[in-house]
Design a protein around this motif. Structure first.
Motif, PDB file in Angstrom:
ATOM      1  N   GLY A  15      38.957  41.320   4.125  1.00 49.33           N
ATOM      2  CA  GLY A  15      38.466  42.475   3.390  1.00 49.33           C
ATOM      3  C   GLY A  15      39.489  43.590   3.342  1.00 49.33           C
ATOM      4  N   PRO A  16      39.164  44.708   2.668  1.00 55.97           N
ATOM      5  CA  PRO A  16      40.114  45.801   2.486  1.00 55.97           C
ATOM      6  C   PRO A  16      40.240  46.690   3.719  1.00 55.97           C
ATOM      7  CG  PRO A  16      38.034  46.340   1.432  1.00 55.97           C
ATOM      8  CD  PRO A  16      37.893  44.928   1.945  1.00 55.97           C
ATOM      9  N   LEU A  17      41.362  47.389   3.799  1.00 55.59           N
ATOM     10  CA  LEU A  17      41.535  48.462   4.776  1.00 55.59           C
ATOM     11  C   LEU A  17      40.956  49.719   4.136  1.00 55.59           C
ATOM     12  CD1 LEU A  17      42.707  49.709   7.355  1.00 55.59           C
ATOM     13  CD2 LEU A  17      44.889  49.948   6.145  1.00 55.59           C
ATOM     14  N   VAL A  18      39.906  50.288   4.729  1.00 52.32           N
ATOM     15  CA  VAL A  18      39.147  51.363   4.100  1.00 52.32           C
ATOM     16  C   VAL A  18      39.451  52.701   4.773  1.00 52.32           C
ATOM     17  CG1 VAL A  18      36.841  52.222   3.549  1.00 52.32           C
ATOM     18  CG2 VAL A  18      37.314  49.765   3.442  1.00 52.32           C
ATOM     19  N   PHE A  19      39.745  53.692   3.953  1.00 46.95           N
ATOM     20  CA  PHE A  19      39.887  55.072   4.397  1.00 46.95           C
ATOM     21  C   PHE A  19      38.715  55.868   3.823  1.00 46.95           C
ATOM     22  CE2 PHE A  19      44.195  53.430   4.594  1.00 46.95           C
ATOM     23  CZ  PHE A  19      44.667  53.948   5.797  1.00 46.95           C
ATOM     24  N   GLY A  71      49.775  41.861  -1.019  1.00 42.95           N
ATOM     25  CA  GLY A  71      48.620  41.081  -1.414  1.00 42.95           C
ATOM     26  C   GLY A  71      47.295  41.574  -0.871  1.00 42.95           C
ATOM     27  N   ARG A  72      47.307  42.575   0.021  1.00 45.36           N
ATOM     28  CA  ARG A  72      46.069  43.084   0.588  1.00 45.36           C
ATOM     29  C   ARG A  72      45.506  44.213  -0.274  1.00 45.36           C
ATOM     30  NH1 ARG A  72      44.937  41.442   5.889  1.00 45.36           N
ATOM     31  NH2 ARG A  72      42.913  42.335   5.363  1.00 45.36           N
ATOM     32  N   THR A  73      44.323  44.687   0.089  1.00 41.02           N
ATOM     33  CA  THR A  73      43.654  45.760  -0.642  1.00 41.02           C
ATOM     34  C   THR A  73      43.430  46.946   0.282  1.00 41.02           C
ATOM     35  OG1 THR A  73      42.545  44.245  -2.164  1.00 41.02           O
ATOM     36  CG2 THR A  73      41.571  46.428  -1.902  1.00 41.02           C
ATOM     37  N   VAL A  74      43.803  48.112  -0.186  1.00 41.61           N
ATOM     38  CA  VAL A  74      43.568  49.369   0.518  1.00 41.61           C
ATOM     39  C   VAL A  74      42.595  50.186  -0.334  1.00 41.61           C
ATOM     40  CG1 VAL A  74      44.599  51.484   1.422  1.00 41.61           C
ATOM     41  CG2 VAL A  74      45.865  49.319   1.547  1.00 41.61           C
TER      42      VAL A  74
END
Length: 269
Positions: free
Chosen positions: A149-153, A201-204
């Motif tokens: 999953g994404p790294l969420v701020f 390739g990841r999602t932030v």
């Protein structure tokens, strides 16, 4: 091109010439394979940035690139990506590397420009910024990526109201702060830092919310009553609201639409 009436002669090649041509063909094939693999190696890596926004908010991303280690690249390149109008969930693909005139550059930071609209007039807006830093080495504040999953701020924007000018018109100021995992507002601005390794390739994702209630911009310049907030009249005699005195005295103000009011946001008591 051969002339149609001219005979074409084929000659038998000697083994040495045949082997030489075979080697040349293999060299060409190897060169083509290298070129293809080289192109794939030079493909720009990127990561996905998503932003979930409240209504009447927009965002744009400005990416800053600096020289790769061991190279001398003057200046930096800035790429600005604007949000489509009326979209509250956006997604941008942000390159991690770039090559300009033979010079390799790497992404160092992303500045997020957040714009909120508080009224109907063209200038009834205010802005705040947030930043994402990409680091090569971990620090105490570097956020690790989750297993999936994404790294969420998380962040929250708060509107503050005040009066301005000799007629004391209401204007609003935007302030956006980070939220912790429990939803508690922090002193720091939104955003943070993350490691370059594993980012491709990841999602932030930035999840931005809006505080339900507005607050006075100046502390102790307004008093909250059963009817709403009332701006104080102090000892300085200025046009705008002043530090409240005891017993408090109040002054009228105007809404952006020109109405004369005594309490905010209800206008009349």
């Amino acid at each position: 091109m051969f002339a149609p009436d001219r005979p074409v002669h084929f000659t038998r090649q000697s083994p040495s010439v045949h082997n030489g041509l075979k080697g040349l063909r293999l060299l060409c094939i190897s060169a083509m394979a290298w070129a293809v693999s080289g192109c794939s190696l030079l493909q720009t890596e990127s990561f996905n940035f998503q932003a979930e926004l409240p209504e009447n908010f927009t965002i744009s991303a400005t990416t800053y690139y600096d020289a790769a280690s061991g190279e001398s690249c003057p200046g930096h390149k800035v790429i600005k990506s604007d949000q489509p109008k009326g979209t509250q969930l956006i997604e941008l693909k942000l390159p991690l590397t770039e090559k300009v005139k033979g010079c390799s550059r790497v992404l160092k930071s992303v500045v997020l420009n957040i714009k909120g609209r508080w009224g109907k007039r063209e200038l009834d807006i205010d802005m705040q910024t947030a930043a994402l830093s990409i680091r090569d080495e971990p620090t105490e504040t570097t956020r690790p990526f989750p297993a999936s999953g994404p790294l969420v701020f998380l962040g929250q924007c708060q509107w503050f109201f005040r009066t301005m000018g000799p007629y004391r018109y209401i204007v609003k100021v935007l302030e956006c702060r980070a939220l912790d995992a429990n939803g508690v507002v922090q002193k720091s601005l939104m955003g943070g830092s993350m490691l370059r390794d594993g980012l491709a390739g990841r999602t932030v994702k930035l999840v931005l919310t809006e505080a339900k209630e507005e607050e006075p911009y100046f502390d102790r310049y307004w008093i909250k009553t059963m009817s709403g907030w009332k701006p104080c009249k102090g000892n300085w005699g200025r046009d705008i609201e002043e530090l409240c005195v005891s017993p408090p005295q109040f002054k009228p103000f105007k809404m952006p639409d020109g109405r004369d009011c005594t309490v905010y946001p209800n206008c009349t008591e």
